[in-house]
Write an enzyme that holds these catalytic residues in place. Structure first.
Site, short mmCIF file in Angstrom:
data_model
loop_
_atom_site.label_atom_id
_atom_site.label_comp_id
_atom_site.label_asym_id
_atom_site.label_seq_id
_atom_site.Cartn_x
_atom_site.Cartn_y
_atom_site.Cartn_z
N LYS A 253 8.50 28.54 10.82
CA LYS A 253 9.76 27.91 10.40
C LYS A 253 10.80 28.93 9.93
O LYS A 253 10.46 30.08 9.62
CB LYS A 253 9.45 26.91 9.28
CG LYS A 253 8.61 25.71 9.73
CD LYS A 253 8.49 24.69 8.60
CE LYS A 253 7.68 23.48 9.04
NZ LYS A 253 7.69 22.42 7.98
N HIS B 252 4.54 24.86 10.91
CA HIS B 252 4.28 23.48 11.33
C HIS B 252 3.05 23.48 12.23
O HIS B 252 2.82 24.43 12.97
CB HIS B 252 5.47 22.93 12.12
CG HIS B 252 5.13 21.68 12.88
ND1 HIS B 252 5.17 20.43 12.29
CD2 HIS B 252 4.69 21.48 14.16
CE1 HIS B 252 4.76 19.53 13.18
NE2 HIS B 252 4.48 20.14 14.31
N TYR C 75 11.33 15.44 14.61
CA TYR C 75 10.76 14.79 13.42
C TYR C 75 11.11 13.30 13.36
O TYR C 75 11.14 12.73 12.27
CB TYR C 75 11.24 15.51 12.16
CG TYR C 75 10.49 16.79 11.84
CD1 TYR C 75 9.13 16.77 11.50
CD2 TYR C 75 11.14 18.02 11.86
CE1 TYR C 75 8.44 17.95 11.19
CE2 TYR C 75 10.46 19.20 11.54
CZ TYR C 75 9.11 19.15 11.21
OH TYR C 75 8.44 20.30 10.89
P1 GDP Z 1 3.05 18.53 7.64
O1 GDP Z 1 2.40 17.82 8.79
O2 GDP Z 1 2.05 19.18 6.72
O3 GDP Z 1 4.12 19.51 8.08
O4 GDP Z 1 3.76 17.43 6.72
P2 GDP Z 1 4.59 16.10 7.08
O5 GDP Z 1 4.43 15.72 8.52
O6 GDP Z 1 4.23 15.08 6.04
O7 GDP Z 1 6.10 16.50 6.79
C1 GDP Z 1 6.85 17.24 7.73
C2 GDP Z 1 7.65 18.30 6.98
O8 GDP Z 1 8.61 17.65 6.14
C3 GDP Z 1 6.84 19.17 6.03
O9 GDP Z 1 6.18 20.25 6.66
C4 GDP Z 1 7.91 19.63 5.06
O10 GDP Z 1 8.70 20.69 5.61
C5 GDP Z 1 8.79 18.39 4.94
N1 GDP Z 1 8.36 17.54 3.80
C6 GDP Z 1 7.24 16.78 3.69
N2 GDP Z 1 7.18 16.13 2.52
C7 GDP Z 1 8.32 16.49 1.86
C8 GDP Z 1 8.86 16.14 0.58
O11 GDP Z 1 8.28 15.36 -0.19
N3 GDP Z 1 10.07 16.71 0.26
C9 GDP Z 1 10.73 17.56 1.08
N4 GDP Z 1 11.91 18.07 0.69
N5 GDP Z 1 10.25 17.91 2.29
C10 GDP Z 1 9.06 17.40 2.68
#
Ligand code: GDP
Length: 137
Positions: A9, A115, A49
């Site tokens: 990233k 990611h 996303y």
């Molecule tokens: P990952 O699969 O571990 O990347 O997590 P997710 O699919 O739940 O979320 C996608 C991305 O969104 C994450 O890698 C973070 O960059 C961002 N993100 C997830 N949860 C949060 C949050 O609670 N706050 C913020 N600001 N960003 C988040």
């Protein structure tokens, strides 16, 4: 053999961590079968996303993802999806295990350096979002 999709990233690329992250990937037995350094538009980040579009952090997270260059990767290994998630560590670096990329490099839950696809179907979608078949070797 299984394939997964990964991103180094903007926060990590910006801090010159790409090479160190690529080294960790290769030393853990992943083959890098596709790689591209690029800058995502806000629209590309939003499309990628899309499943998160109702989340409160969606606008900020997609701005962060399009704030600077990224490295897009397709990784190949037995059990690649789960093994890459394990090497990345938990989404929130505060919860990530010692020795994981996010524990060592992530700045916070949003600027979390890498990611990785979370399942077979998302891996297929994510690879095809950025790479054509002829770019994967
Ligand atoms: P990952 O699969 O571990 O990347 O997590 P997710 O699919 O739940 O979320 C996608 C991305 O969104 C994450 O890698 C973070 O960059 C961002 N993100 C997830 N949860 C949060 C949050 O609670 N706050 C913020 N600001 N960003 C988040």
């Amino acid at each position: 053999m299984e394939r997964t999709f990964a991103i180094i990233k903007p926060d990590a690329v910006e801090r010159n961590l790409s090479e160190e992250i690529l080294e960790r990937i290769e030393s853990q037995g992943f083959k890098i079968v596709a790689m591209k350094r690029t800058l995502l538009s806000k629209a590309q980040a939003e499309g990628f996303y899309d499943v998160h579009k109702e989340r409160p952090f969606f606008p900020s997270m997609t701005s962060t993802m399009s704030s600077g260059p990224v490295v897009l990767l397709v990784l190949e290994k037995e059990n690649a999806i789960a093994d890459w998630r394990k090497l990345m560590g938990a989404t929130n670096p505060a919860d990530a295990e010692a020795g994981t990329i996010r524990k060592d490099f992530a700045e916070n839950i949003e600027r979390n350096s890498v990611h990785g696809s979370d399942a077979t179907e998302t891996a297929a979608f994510e690879m095809s979002y950025f790479f054509s078949q002829t770019e994967i070797h």
